[in-house]
Design an enzyme around this catalytic site. Sequence first.
Site, PDB file in Angstrom:
ATOM      1  N   ASP A  47       7.035  11.023  11.510  1.00 24.41           N
ATOM      2  CA  ASP A  47       6.749  11.457  12.921  1.00 24.41           C
ATOM      3  C   ASP A  47       6.963  12.886  12.977  1.00 24.41           C
ATOM      4  O   ASP A  47       6.354  13.578  13.532  1.00 24.41           O
ATOM      5  CB  ASP A  47       7.697  10.759  13.847  1.00 24.41           C
ATOM      6  N   GLN A  92       0.727  -1.231  -0.094  1.00 25.55           N
ATOM      7  CA  GLN A  92       0.009   0.107   0.251  1.00 25.55           C
ATOM      8  C   GLN A  92       0.980   1.300   0.086  1.00 25.55           C
ATOM      9  O   GLN A  92       0.594   2.279  -0.648  1.00 25.55           O
ATOM     10  CB  GLN A  92      -1.231   0.024   1.185  1.00 25.55           C
ATOM     11  N   HIS A 125      11.751   5.252  15.156  1.00 26.37           N
ATOM     12  CA  HIS A 125      10.577   5.311  14.768  1.00 26.37           C
ATOM     13  C   HIS A 125       9.691   4.233  15.589  1.00 26.37           C
ATOM     14  O   HIS A 125       9.319   3.305  14.998  1.00 26.37           O
ATOM     15  CB  HIS A 125      10.453   4.979  13.250  1.00 26.37           C
TER      16      HIS A 125
HETATM   17  P1  NAI Z   1       2.118  -3.678   2.807  1.00 24.32           P
HETATM   18  O1  NAI Z   1       2.032  -4.963   3.614  1.00 24.32           O
HETATM   19  O2  NAI Z   1       0.812  -3.051   2.269  1.00 24.32           O
HETATM   20  O3  NAI Z   1       3.279  -4.166   1.558  1.00 24.32           O
HETATM   21  C1  NAI Z   1       4.437  -4.632   1.866  1.00 24.32           C
HETATM   22  C2  NAI Z   1       4.867  -5.065   0.474  1.00 24.32           C
HETATM   23  O4  NAI Z   1       6.217  -5.759   0.844  1.00 24.32           O
HETATM   24  C3  NAI Z   1       4.005  -6.199   0.089  1.00 24.32           C
HETATM   25  O5  NAI Z   1       3.669  -6.051  -0.987  1.00 24.32           O
HETATM   26  C4  NAI Z   1       4.970  -7.496   0.544  1.00 24.32           C
HETATM   27  O6  NAI Z   1       4.721  -8.573  -0.719  1.00 24.32           O
HETATM   28  C5  NAI Z   1       6.418  -6.974   0.094  1.00 24.32           C
HETATM   29  N1  NAI Z   1       7.657  -7.594   0.710  1.00 24.32           N
HETATM   30  C6  NAI Z   1       7.759  -8.509   2.065  1.00 24.32           C
HETATM   31  N2  NAI Z   1       8.905  -9.050   1.952  1.00 24.32           N
HETATM   32  C7  NAI Z   1       9.533  -8.617   1.031  1.00 24.32           C
HETATM   33  C8  NAI Z   1      10.726  -8.675   0.286  1.00 24.32           C
HETATM   34  N3  NAI Z   1      11.787  -9.574   1.260  1.00 24.32           N
HETATM   35  N4  NAI Z   1      11.298  -8.361  -0.688  1.00 24.32           N
HETATM   36  C9  NAI Z   1      10.607  -7.253  -1.331  1.00 24.32           C
HETATM   37  N5  NAI Z   1       9.131  -6.973  -1.155  1.00 24.32           N
HETATM   38  C10 NAI Z   1       8.787  -7.555   0.088  1.00 24.32           C
HETATM   39  O7  NAI Z   1       2.788  -2.777   3.862  1.00 24.32           O
HETATM   40  P2  NAI Z   1       2.912  -1.236   3.765  1.00 24.32           P
HETATM   41  O8  NAI Z   1       1.820  -0.662   4.403  1.00 24.32           O
HETATM   42  O9  NAI Z   1       3.196  -0.943   2.501  1.00 24.32           O
HETATM   43  O10 NAI Z   1       4.112  -0.938   4.823  1.00 24.32           O
HETATM   44  C11 NAI Z   1       5.629  -1.263   4.422  1.00 24.32           C
HETATM   45  C12 NAI Z   1       6.285  -1.128   5.608  1.00 24.32           C
HETATM   46  O11 NAI Z   1       6.523  -0.042   6.149  1.00 24.32           O
HETATM   47  C13 NAI Z   1       5.706  -1.958   6.823  1.00 24.32           C
HETATM   48  O12 NAI Z   1       6.951  -2.562   7.512  1.00 24.32           O
HETATM   49  C14 NAI Z   1       5.128  -0.673   7.853  1.00 24.32           C
HETATM   50  O13 NAI Z   1       5.356  -1.106   9.190  1.00 24.32           O
HETATM   51  C15 NAI Z   1       6.496   0.113   7.348  1.00 24.32           C
HETATM   52  N6  NAI Z   1       5.918   1.612   7.619  1.00 24.32           N
HETATM   53  C16 NAI Z   1       6.831   2.486   7.994  1.00 24.32           C
HETATM   54  C17 NAI Z   1       6.763   3.873   8.459  1.00 24.32           C
HETATM   55  C18 NAI Z   1       7.685   4.594   8.777  1.00 24.32           C
HETATM   56  O14 NAI Z   1       7.557   5.855   9.178  1.00 24.32           O
HETATM   57  N7  NAI Z   1       9.040   4.375   8.931  1.00 24.32           N
HETATM   58  C19 NAI Z   1       5.452   4.289   8.172  1.00 24.32           C
HETATM   59  C20 NAI Z   1       4.554   3.377   7.939  1.00 24.32           C
HETATM   60  C21 NAI Z   1       4.679   2.080   7.460  1.00 24.32           C
END
Ligand code: NAI
Length: 326
Positions: free
Chosen positions: A159, A15, A187
């Site tokens: 943040d 997403q 974070h």
């Molecule tokens: P999501 O679950 O919608 O997408 C994650 C994607 O990563 C999926 O398409 C999945 O297939 C893929 N993925 C998983 N393992 C992988 C790998 N080894 N290689 C390549 N792709 C892989 O999650 P979303 O909402 O997009 O969030 C992604 C990450 O960002 C999460 O860890 C979330 O906690 C983090 N996040 C960090 C923030 C920050 O401020 N640092 C803020 C919001 C989210």
Amino acid sequence: MHAPKRIAVTGAAGQIGYALLFRIASGDLLGPDQPVILHLLDLPRALGALNGIRMELDDCAFPLLQQVVITDDPLTAFRDIDLAILVGAQPRSKGMERKDLLAANANIFAEQGRALNAVARRDVKVLVVGNPANTNALIAMTAAPDLAPSCFSAMIRLDQNRAQAMLAQHLHQPVDRVSQLVVWGNHSPTMYPDYRHAEVDGRPAPLAVGDESWNQEVFIPTVAQRGTAVIEARGLSSAASAANAALDHMRDWVCGSAGRWVSMALPSDGSYGIATGIFFGVPVVCHGGQIERVAGLDINAFAREKLQRAEDELRQERAAVEHLLH
Ligand code: NAI
């Protein structure tokens, strides 16, 4: 027109990826004169979805988008790239303990660090977004010994943006009247949003707020819990705002922050008494593609306690993945 820049995005079918890619391709990251080639990495099971995203990118007819590479192979994804936004991570599933989540993600970021080390440009800029972002950045950097530590950063900008918006709203000011606000640390809910040095419409923020109890009892906990509040309201975690923060972070790093302070999680250099060997959110200014820490800020007893709490948490996270750091 300049030569195209190659930008890798991992977890591109997720997403955040969906909220990020179209903005990069439209020029929101590197500006209207910089063509881009997108390298999209995701797991094999997500390749179909990635193909759909490529179709949609084509259908936007973005003038700046020269090519889209889709792959499940980190070596293909990171070959000759200028920028990497590492979003892909394993989410916490039901019953999964924090240490299991750390271990699962540690393996992902160790593999990606090795691939970056092997094939990315030597001046690549890497932003880690996938959680636990600070520790994942440490793992990737450690797995990439031929790249300078200054190639790596982790995201704490969401943040900062949340804190800035909340402070501006509280004081009934436009958000761009808030400057020099800092978010320190991890974070995670231990982060410390700090407006002691901030100005709001030219006035020192602590004076403008005039109520230290609001800082400690409302502001800090609300910023720290904002991610949870979004999940409760939306039924999904922050995606558009996370993607926006990733763009803000990368744009400032590449194009400069024009003297503004921004917060980035970087490998600690011991400044502000923070232990080395962890990625810690600190205030910086960026110019000419370089990051310079804001030095010499006063750390009072309250701030010291907050910094210590974040440092302790990051040291614990590191201890859980120590075996991958050699
Ligand atoms: P999501 O679950 O919608 O997408 C994650 C994607 O990563 C999926 O398409 C999945 O297939 C893929 N993925 C998983 N393992 C992988 C790998 N080894 N290689 C390549 N792709 C892989 O999650 P979303 O909402 O997009 O969030 C992604 C990450 O960002 C999460 O860890 C979330 O906690 C983090 N996040 C960090 C923030 C920050 O401020 N640092 C803020 C919001 C989210």
